[in-house]
Design an enzyme around this catalytic site. Structure first.
Site, PDB file in Angstrom:
ATOM      1  N   HIS A  37      -6.549   0.477  -0.392  1.00 56.03           N
ATOM      2  CA  HIS A  37      -6.738   1.876  -0.813  1.00 56.03           C
ATOM      3  C   HIS A  37      -7.792   1.965  -1.896  1.00 56.03           C
ATOM      4  CE1 HIS A  37      -5.634   5.964  -2.223  1.00 56.03           C
ATOM      5  NE2 HIS A  37      -5.090   6.088  -1.044  1.00 56.03           N
ATOM      6  N   PHE A  38      -8.922   1.882  -1.745  1.00 55.10           N
ATOM      7  CA  PHE A  38      -9.745   1.518  -0.592  1.00 55.10           C
ATOM      8  C   PHE A  38     -10.594   0.353  -1.048  1.00 55.10           C
ATOM      9  CE2 PHE A  38      -8.788   6.047  -0.299  1.00 55.10           C
ATOM     10  CZ  PHE A  38      -8.271   6.141   0.977  1.00 55.10           C
TER      11      PHE A  38
END
Length: 151
Positions: free
Chosen positions: A57-58
């Site tokens: 994420h991410f």
């Protein structure tokens, strides 16, 4: 709510672990800098790149998931009720979330200052807290969180 200076440690991570059931990787409160049991608490969550959520994420642009910011606020709320005298023993869990808004991204290197205030406690089983999270004085998340005691 206004940001206090995060210089004094009122509760250490070890003391927090004695009050909350959460453990790594879901323990999201690093220290408490202001605390009035049954009333309010202000805590710090340091956001670091080595936290597991940033693997997905991410990877190219790591952002703290909003649900984890809300969970950190809930854990600070849990500290408020953790030392209320005559409160039944058990596990407090989410019962609802009202008006939560995310105002800006939270990234590794940020330090969340989380302030929570107990708004209500009914029949020693149901409650509501007002919560705000800031980074460098800027509001990043706010809302009201409801909780319920699970026997």
């Amino acid at each position: 709510m206004t940001d206090p200076t995060p210089s004094d440690v009122v509760l250490t991570s070890e003391q927090i672990a004695g009050l909350l059931p959460h453990r790594y990787p879901f323990a999201l409160v690093d220290r408490v800098i202001a605390y009035e049991p049954g009333v309010s608490a202000t805590a710090i969550k340091n956001i670091t790149m080595n936290e597991p959520q940033f693997q997905g994420h991410f990877p190219e642009r790591p952002l703290m998931p909003g649900v984890l910011i809300v969970e950190a606020m809930a854990q600070v709320g849990g500290l408020i009720v953790a030392q209320i005298p005559d409160l039944p023993k058990g596990l407090f869990v989410f019962a609802g979330i009202d008006g939560v808004r995310f105002r800006r991204p939270v990234v590794p290197g940020d330090q969340l200052i989380i302030q929570c205030e107990l708004l209500s406690l009914k029949r020693k089983r149901f409650g509501k807290i007002k919560a705000e999270a800031t980074v460098e004085g800027a509001l990043v998340c706010s809302g009201e969180l409801m909780f319920s005691l699970v026997d």
